[in-house]
Design a protein around this motif. Structure first.
Motif, mmCIF file in Angstrom:
data_model
loop_
_atom_site.group_PDB
_atom_site.id
_atom_site.type_symbol
_atom_site.label_atom_id
_atom_site.label_comp_id
_atom_site.label_asym_id
_atom_site.label_seq_id
_atom_site.Cartn_x
_atom_site.Cartn_y
_atom_site.Cartn_z
ATOM 1 N N ARG A 1 -7.751 6.663 -4.327
ATOM 2 C CA ARG A 1 -6.971 5.464 -4.622
ATOM 3 C C ARG A 1 -7.434 4.296 -3.781
ATOM 4 N NH1 ARG A 1 -1.732 7.044 -0.962
ATOM 5 N NH2 ARG A 1 -3.108 8.068 0.456
ATOM 6 N N ARG A 2 -8.189 4.563 -2.716
ATOM 7 C CA ARG A 2 -8.555 3.454 -1.839
ATOM 8 C C ARG A 2 -10.025 3.094 -1.881
ATOM 9 N NH1 ARG A 2 -4.820 5.989 2.756
ATOM 10 N NH2 ARG A 2 -2.856 5.302 1.892
ATOM 11 N N VAL A 3 -10.869 4.061 -2.123
ATOM 12 C CA VAL A 3 -12.289 3.797 -2.068
ATOM 13 C C VAL A 3 -12.890 4.187 -3.406
ATOM 14 C CG1 VAL A 3 -14.400 4.217 -0.805
ATOM 15 C CG2 VAL A 3 -12.209 4.443 0.361
ATOM 16 N N ASP B 1 -18.600 2.984 -3.967
ATOM 17 C CA ASP B 1 -18.503 2.631 -2.547
ATOM 18 C C ASP B 1 -18.662 3.869 -1.688
ATOM 19 O OD1 ASP B 1 -18.229 0.004 -2.880
ATOM 20 O OD2 ASP B 1 -16.210 -0.171 -2.040
ATOM 21 N N ARG B 2 -17.997 4.954 -2.151
ATOM 22 C CA ARG B 2 -18.045 6.164 -1.349
ATOM 23 C C ARG B 2 -19.464 6.704 -1.290
ATOM 24 N NH1 ARG B 2 -14.552 10.648 -3.385
ATOM 25 N NH2 ARG B 2 -13.907 9.005 -4.804
ATOM 26 N N ALA C 1 -7.043 13.147 -4.199
ATOM 27 C CA ALA C 1 -5.867 12.299 -4.217
ATOM 28 C C ALA C 1 -5.874 11.285 -3.081
ATOM 29 C CB ALA C 1 -4.618 13.157 -4.130
ATOM 30 N N ALA C 2 -6.211 11.741 -1.900
ATOM 31 C CA ALA C 2 -6.064 10.871 -0.742
ATOM 32 C C ALA C 2 -7.085 9.760 -0.746
ATOM 33 C CB ALA C 2 -6.188 11.676 0.532
ATOM 34 N N THR C 3 -8.286 10.034 -1.194
ATOM 35 C CA THR C 3 -9.344 9.068 -1.027
ATOM 36 C C THR C 3 -9.513 8.168 -2.245
ATOM 37 O OG1 THR C 3 -10.783 10.850 -1.684
ATOM 38 C CG2 THR C 3 -10.702 10.310 0.651
ATOM 39 N N ASP D 1 0.816 -1.201 0.000
ATOM 40 C CA ASP D 1 0.000 0.000 0.000
ATOM 41 C C ASP D 1 0.849 1.251 0.000
ATOM 42 O OD1 ASP D 1 -2.983 -0.523 0.415
ATOM 43 O OD2 ASP D 1 -2.624 1.539 1.088
ATOM 44 N N VAL D 2 1.888 1.207 0.824
ATOM 45 C CA VAL D 2 2.749 2.372 0.917
ATOM 46 C C VAL D 2 3.452 2.600 -0.412
ATOM 47 C CG1 VAL D 2 4.854 3.239 1.974
ATOM 48 C CG2 VAL D 2 3.075 2.243 3.386
#
Lengths: 228, 339
Positions: free
Chosen positions: B28-30, B34-35, B24-26, B9-10
């Motif tokens: 890539r993961r969600v 889903d959001r 940018a922060a969100t 992940d890192v």
């Protein structure tokens, strides 16, 4: 990853907490920030979190220019940073699970994925069995580890800690530091403010020392310096 | 959490060029869907949680609900009452009539002759002659003063011709022209246009409606203030939580959300109480209104709160609560910044 260029911070009262600080923390690095109380450690961390803005100079955190960041942009900067506080800042009316899940709720994770990640983070800090407990039922060291789990649960690229071992005995403090080192080993950039010199002097990480708002030592490993 | 998972992940985080954009922060993961799904489920949870928090302090919440309910019920009651009066007035409006009171010296034969003559006119649709004897009989029956009349030597009542205008003459202005014309007839002692009191009634109703509006505005402002103050206390109670949420990257909208729902529940609860108060009130006065209508030989039935008006009260309450929360929460939240 974190770049200070001639950053000064003057508070409205006229007190200058940071004076022309320049430093760079590369991606994946782990560093300690030391100095007496009032030397500017907390101010430096607050600037990274955009809790304060630089009075002059430029501060760039993970690509965000803190001086120019709009207030709408601040939450999104903070999502890229995990923070651990000396006083944990846990919510005492919620279970350990709900405390750790908070950043994921904010990120908008689905419940199933959220539960998986919360358990993974609690497992990492050795508190998997305590997810249904309330913070008040835990010891100081355990509370601090819940705080760490919350800081890393959304896998931020940057981890900040302000006196994370302040209230802990040396053995527990060592455990907490090993935990930070583990996160650093997997690529997280870690910055820890601590005045616990006896502890961090034994650890092989770079040390930044602040005195009266100035950076007086900022390069090389501690072992290479004759530091008292 | 397994190290390699974290490492992967890192690495992904490292490999990504940092652009400093909010997504940018969100992103890539969600995933977006889903959001969105969790956005709605968060709304559901927050609204339910806000409601549970109100129930945790039932007395204090009930007091707020009652205050808001009464503040909403007052203008609501006034409005419904005016609505009823207006309906009553409209029912009589079609019956614009001119009453011609004939001179006492005019006998029945002349009276009937005059009625016939009037009936021929194009601007009159109906004429009804009430002789002096009939007038006396009707008065005796309706007024309840029959015995008083027995002591009188002669019948004091004049004969009356009731004239119903036709077509254009129904218009108040035209009716007045007709009235003047009829008043000039030698047999007529007095001519009265029944419309006049209706016009006064409608003028009063309009005044009443304006007063109801002013009252509604004042009490609405009061509701905003009540909600604002309640919100200040709700925010103080959750100060720690707000700080932590802000520190871990909660947006202002996220922080505001539970309080907006709290305001919404306060307003909606107040609306429910207002509707209940009005329904109970109309049941209570409904029976006496029916007796009154009966006495006036009217088929008027008291109109209570319609479904639409009830829904309007509920929606208005909810909107006021939400707006009051919005106004105050923004101000108090700015004061709470992590130090």
């Amino acid at each position: 990853m974190i770049e200070f260029a001639d950053v000064s911070k003057r508070y409205p009262g006229g007190h200058e907490a940071l004076k022309e600080v320049s430093l760079e923390i590369p991606r994946g690095e782990m560093m300690f920030l030391t100095g007496r109380s009032g030397a500017g450690k907390s101010t430096l961390l607050k600037l990274v979190m955009a809790m304060e803005r630089p009075s002059s100079g430029t501060l760039v955190v993970n690509g965000h220019d803190i001086g120019k960041l709009s207030s709408r942009g601040i939450p999104f900067l903070r999502r890229e940073i995990g923070v651990v506080f000396q006083n944990h800042q846990l919510l005492f009316d919620r279970t350990v699970f709900d405390n750790v899940a908070l950043p994921l709720v904010i990120h908008g994770y689905q419940p199933r994925e959220m539960a998986r990640r919360v358990r993974a983070a609690l497992d990492k800090v050795g508190l998997l069995g305590k997810e249904r407990s309330y913070p008040i039922q835990l010891s100081g060291g355990e509370q601090q580890r819940v705080g760490i789990a919350r800081a890393v649960v959304h896998k931020p690229p940057i981890l900040l800690a302000d006196e994370p071992t302040g209230n802990l005995d040396p053995e527990l403090a060592g455990e907490i530091m090993r935990l930070f080192a583990q996160f650093n080993q997997v690529g997280v950039t870690v910055l820890i403010a601590s005045h616990d010199l006896s502890l961090i002097a034994r650890l092989p990480y770079r040390m930044l020392t602040l005195r009266d708002g100035r950076l007086i030592q900022g390069v090389g490993r501690l072992a290479e310096h004759d530091h008292a | 959490m397994p190290d390699d998972a974290l490492r992967a992940d890192v690495r992904r985080a490292d490999g990504r060029r940092v652009e400093g954009r909010r997504s940018a922060a969100t992103s890539r993961r969600v995933s977006r869907s889903d959001r969105l799904a969790s956005y709605w489920s968060h709304h559901r949870e927050v609204s339910a949680d806000s409601f549970r928090r109100l129930l945790r302090h039932p007395i204090a919440s009930l007091a707020t609900w009652l205050v808001i309910g009464i503040a909403l019920a007052l203008p609501g009651a006034l409005y419904v009452a005016l609505d009823n009066l207006e309906k009553l007035g409209r029912g009589w409006e079609g019956a614009t009539r001119i009453s011609l009171f004939l001179d006492l010296a005019v006998d029945d034969a002349r009276g009937r002759a005059l009625s016939e003559k009037l009936r021929q006119r194009a601007d009159i649709s109906a004429v009804s002659f009430i002789s002096r004897t009939e007038a006396l009989a009707e008065f005796r029956q309706v007024s309840g003063f029959g015995e008083v009349l027995d002591h009188l030597d002669a019948n004091p009542l004049p004969a009356v011709i009731l004239v119903t205008p036709r077509g254009e003459a129904l218009d108040p202005e035209q009716a007045r022209t007709l009235l003047d014309e009829l008043r000039a007839l030698p047999e007529v002692e007095r001519a009265v246009l029944d419309l006049e009191w209706l016009q006064r009634l409608f003028a009063m109703l309009e005044l009443g409606q304006r007063m109801a509006l002013a009252l509604a505005l004042l009490l609405g402002a009061g509701v905003l203030l009540i909600i604002g103050n309640t919100m200040r206390m709700a925010i103080a109670a959750r100060r720690d939580e707000i700080l932590v949420v802000k520190l871990v990257g909660g947006t202002n909208a996220f922080v505001r959300r539970p309080f907006l729902y709290t305001g919404l529940w306060y307003g909606l609860g107040g609306g429910v109480i207002a509707v209940a108060l009005l329904l109970a009130g109309f049941v209570w006065i409904g029976s006496s209104a029916a007796v009154l209508a009966d006495l006036y030989q009217s088929d008027f039935a008291l109109g209570g709160l319609s479904v639409g008006q009830g829904a309007l009260l509920l929606a208005g309450g909810a909107l006021l609560g939400w707006a009051g929360a919005w106004l105050s929460v923004g101000r108090y939240l700015r004061e709470i910044e992590p130090q």
